[in-house]
Write a protein that holds these residues in place. Structure first.
Motif, PDB file in Angstrom:
ATOM      1  N   GLN A   1      -7.006  25.031 -16.225  1.00 20.96           N
ATOM      2  CA  GLN A   1      -6.809  26.223 -15.407  1.00 20.96           C
ATOM      3  C   GLN A   1      -5.451  26.168 -14.720  1.00 20.96           C
ATOM      4  O   GLN A   1      -5.024  25.122 -14.226  1.00 20.96           O
TER       5      GLN A   1
ATOM      6  N   SER B   1      -2.522  27.674 -11.887  1.00 25.87           N
ATOM      7  CA  SER B   1      -2.430  28.276 -10.557  1.00 25.87           C
ATOM      8  C   SER B   1      -0.957  28.437 -10.196  1.00 25.87           C
ATOM      9  O   SER B   1      -0.112  27.652 -10.627  1.00 25.87           O
TER      10      SER B   1
ATOM     11  N   GLU C   1     -10.414  24.374  -9.488  1.00 25.11           N
ATOM     12  CA  GLU C   1     -10.365  24.732 -10.913  1.00 25.11           C
ATOM     13  C   GLU C   1     -10.477  23.488 -11.793  1.00 25.11           C
ATOM     14  O   GLU C   1     -11.143  23.503 -12.839  1.00 25.11           O
TER      15      GLU C   1
ATOM     16  N   ASN D   1     -14.032  22.470 -11.722  1.00 26.61           N
ATOM     17  CA  ASN D   1     -14.822  23.363 -12.566  1.00 26.61           C
ATOM     18  C   ASN D   1     -14.694  23.007 -14.033  1.00 26.61           C
ATOM     19  O   ASN D   1     -15.670  23.023 -14.792  1.00 26.61           O
ATOM     20  N   SER D   2     -13.477  22.675 -14.453  1.00 28.22           N
ATOM     21  CA  SER D   2     -13.257  22.280 -15.843  1.00 28.22           C
ATOM     22  C   SER D   2     -14.014  20.998 -16.168  1.00 28.22           C
ATOM     23  O   SER D   2     -14.639  20.873 -17.227  1.00 28.22           O
TER      24      SER D   2
END
Length: 208
Positions: free
Chosen positions: A64, A66, A81, A84-85
């Motif tokens: 991800q 940013s 992020e 989350n990955s």
């Protein structure tokens, strides 16, 4: 579109973990598997894709992005992020393991059920008990020893098979329970397995 762009675009659009074989099918085999693996390795080196080992295979998820404004808020978002990955990769691993256990369970359920074996075992126990009662009224040399031995052999075979399947069932349930969120009793009810205690079953006849 280059191989790098195709693979990265596919992972970005889907936004979840994939194996090289998944990507091969998702791209309709426009790229060869070796080309996909080479491309994934390159993207991992560029920190554009995250790689995770799941047993004997690897899965990949797009990293991800940013905006790099340097604020603490953006740093926190980037960390979330990344987490989350990582969680998505772990979820993929758990889902794969669960599907394997389900496949093993389906294969096991295709065999004679525990209740069927219990019923056959109970019938043989009753038959042996009746024969022994009948034998008490006769001298040792008047009953058909061959028939008695045959019944006892069948009983031993059924008892051995019952114990074998009971052990297989227990190991299978224990394996599934490792990643099951509820109680073991709830798991047994969900997949429709009854224990010996549930049906009030006990081995009543012992053959030496």
């Amino acid at each position: 579109m280059s191989a790098v762009d195709q693979v990265l675009q596919f992972l970005s659009d889907q936004n979840r973990p994939f194996t090289p074989n998944d990507i091969l099918q998702g791209l309709n085999q426009k790229l060869g598997k070796s080309q996909i693996v080479t491309t994934l390795n390159k993207l991992v080196e560029q920190n554009r894709v995250i790689e995770k080992n799941c047993g004997k295979q690897k899965i990949y998820c797009v990293a991800q992005k940013s905006s790099a404004l340097g604020t603490s808020k953006e740093t926190t978002v980037l960390e979330i992020e990344r987490q989350n990955s990582s969680l998505a990769l772990k979820l993929k691993d758990v889902e794969d393991q669960l599907e394997k256990k389900r496949a093993q369970l389906r294969q096991f359920e295709a065999k004679p059920t525990k209740n069927q074996l219990l019923q056959k075992k109970q019938d043989l126990e009753d038959e042996i008990k009746q024969i022994r009662e009948q034998l008490k009224a006769y001298p040792e040399d008047t009953y058909d020893k061959t028939a008695k031995d045959k019944i006892e052999r069948e009983y031993r075979a059924v008892l051995k098979e019952y114990n074998k399947r009971r052990k297989m069932c227990t190991e299978m349930v224990d394996a599934i329970f490792e990643n099951y969120p509820k109680t073991k009793k709830h798991l047994l009810q969900e997949i429709g397995i009854e224990t010996d205690d549930d049906v009030g079953f006990k081995v009543k006849v012992q053959i030496k």
